[in-house]
Scaffold this active site. Structure first.
Site, mmCIF file in Angstrom:
data_model
loop_
_atom_site.group_PDB
_atom_site.id
_atom_site.type_symbol
_atom_site.label_atom_id
_atom_site.label_comp_id
_atom_site.label_asym_id
_atom_site.label_seq_id
_atom_site.Cartn_x
_atom_site.Cartn_y
_atom_site.Cartn_z
ATOM 1 C CD GLU A 1 -52.969 31.921 -31.377
ATOM 2 O OE1 GLU A 1 -52.498 30.653 -31.956
ATOM 3 O OE2 GLU A 1 -53.161 31.916 -30.135
ATOM 4 C CD GLU B 1 -57.838 33.380 -27.276
ATOM 5 O OE1 GLU B 1 -57.702 32.460 -25.922
ATOM 6 O OE2 GLU B 1 -56.609 32.784 -27.859
#
EC number: 3.2.1.-
Length: 448
Positions: free
Chosen positions: A349, A354
């Site tokens: 990815e 995050e």
């Protein structure tokens, strides 16, 4: 008499007075109180403690996420010093963040915010703030409506990120600057401005400004405002609620030591643990403890959560990806927005954003300027599951270059762009971390 500095409006901001009393949280228990004079309050990374100052000008030294600080209004000029990324609580005036690659966020007052010798990202928030990078390649971020700020030490390797002001080119920036004595004043919008202390226009360069993307040259290729959740049924729909390689009952990512099972609500034996809900244009993914009956279907995992990917419906290599979400910052929560490769190749990815533990960590963009638009999660309350709420996701495409790679100017990206050739899908996920943060110890929620 404490030192002062003048902000962009000519108002003096105080650094606070020198300490006359010193306290350590080592062995203090859950609460540590200061006095009515100027205190230095030293927390301890091994102690879960709330440090509470008195009426003086107090300085707090914070070493861990279990160190908290509290002040009442109008009780001196108070400063927090930490190596960690940190958002200044209310009733505090000043912040120093020294850790390399850390983030420092001000509150709604006029703050003095300092970085350290490494590179930091500094955002004064609302109020008319004075910002100092203090060395390293620092990024100063500003949002329309948050007042007029002053950067005291803008250097050749520093960057300014402007959000909501309508600037789309460096020439547009230069057309709105004016020299005022030794300082350079950039007019922003609505009477707000940014002052570069001891700077002239010829010292500025296009690479120092991260500006809004000019979407007029792009074509919208994907959009979902989440008025409903359109799950893919094999013939139509947008979102797959499981990885392309996962069985119908869903899966988890064992390599990350994650604590949850990603439920596929279409799979009847786990349909009662559906982690997705849509209300008033907001998609919510909820993580919660799994019942014994559900654990039979989820390989014994203690928690259920959800993930959504456009693997079956949408992918593109070049363009702009954006999402807007309210992300939890609770212990054990690990929400993310990824761009996985459409062909399943390695690496797995590109990380747009995050969020781990109580610190949001926007990751650097790869081949495209992926600018996550995040609303800070409000104070978590015990008694309900962890949630992440999405209000929209949008993508724009651009013409592919003949070289087979694509980059965009640094003025459009938070950090220098890289190159890639893989077609990317969109994936939104709410993980419970087993190795990056401590195990969840209760059920929590983050609400808008």
């Amino acid at each position: 008499m404490s030192r002062t500095v003048t902000n962009a409006l000519g108002e003096p901001l105080s650094y606070g007075g020198s300490s006359t009393a010193w306290f350590s949280a080592s062995g203090s228990g859950p609460l540590l109180y200061g006095t009515a004079v100027n205190d230095s309050m030293w927390a301890d990374s091994s102690v879960d403690v709330t440090v509470i100052g008195g009426k003086g000008d107090d300085t707090y030294y914070r070493y861990s996420g279990v160190n908290r600080a509290s002040e009442v209004p109008n009780a001196g000029v108070d400063t927090i010093n930490t190596w960690m990324s940190y958002s200044l609580p209310e009733n505090f005036e000043n912040l120093t963040v020294t850790g390399a690659e850390s983030f420092g966020f001000g509150n709604n007052a006029s703050n003095i915010i300092n970085g350290g010798s490494g590179s930091q990202t500094i955002n004064g928030g609302a109020g008319n703030d004075v910002l100092t990078g203090a060395g390293g390649a620092d990024t100063f971020t500003f949002k329309r409506g948050n007042g007029s700020d002053l950067i005291s030490d803008f250097g050749a390797d520093d960057m300014v990120r402007l959000e909501g002001y309508g600037f789309t080119s460096f020439d547009h920036i230069l057309a709105n600057v004016a020299q005022e004595g030794v300082d350079l004043k950039l007019s922003l919008a609505d009477g707000e401005y940014l002052v570069f202390a001891n700077t002239s226009a010829d010292q500025l360069h296009a690479s120092q400004f991260s500006l809004a993307l000019d979407r007029s040259v792009l074509t919208q290729t994907f959009s979902d405002d989440f008025n409903a959740l359109q799950l893919n049924d094999g013939t139509s729909g947008v979102w797959d609620p499981k990885y392309w390689w996962a069985p119908e009952k869903g899966a988890t990512l064992t390599g990350n030591d994650e604590l949850q099972w990603y439920v596929n609500p279409v799979y009847q034996p786990t349909a009662s643990a559906n982690p997705f809900s849509v209300t008033d244009g907001v998609l919510t993914i909820t993580a919660k403890p799994a019942s014994k009956a559900i654990q039979v279907e989820t390989n014994g995992y203690d928690y259920t959560s959800g993930m959504l990917t456009t693997y079956s419906s949408f992918a593109q290599t070049y363009g702009y990806f954006e999402m807007r979400a309210d992300m939890p910052d609770d212990q054990g929560a690990w929400p993310a927005f990824w761009l996985p490769p459409g062909d399943g190749t390695w690496p797995p990815e590109l990380d747009v954003v995050e969020s781990t533990a109580r610190i949001r960590i926007p990751s650097s963009p790869p081949c495209i300027p992926m600018r996550p638009v995040l609303r800070p999660a409000s104070q978590a309350q015990p008694g309900s599951p962890i949630q992440v709420a999405f209000t929209n996701m949008v993508c724009f495409g651009r013409k592919r270059r003949s070289s087979g790679t694509s980059t965009m100017p640094r003025s459009h990206a938070p950090t220098p762009p890289r190159t890639c050739t893989t077609r990317c899908t969109c994936l939104s996920i709410l993980q419970l971390a087993g190795w990056r943060t401590r195990r969840p110890t209760g059920s929590w929620t983050a609400r808008k």
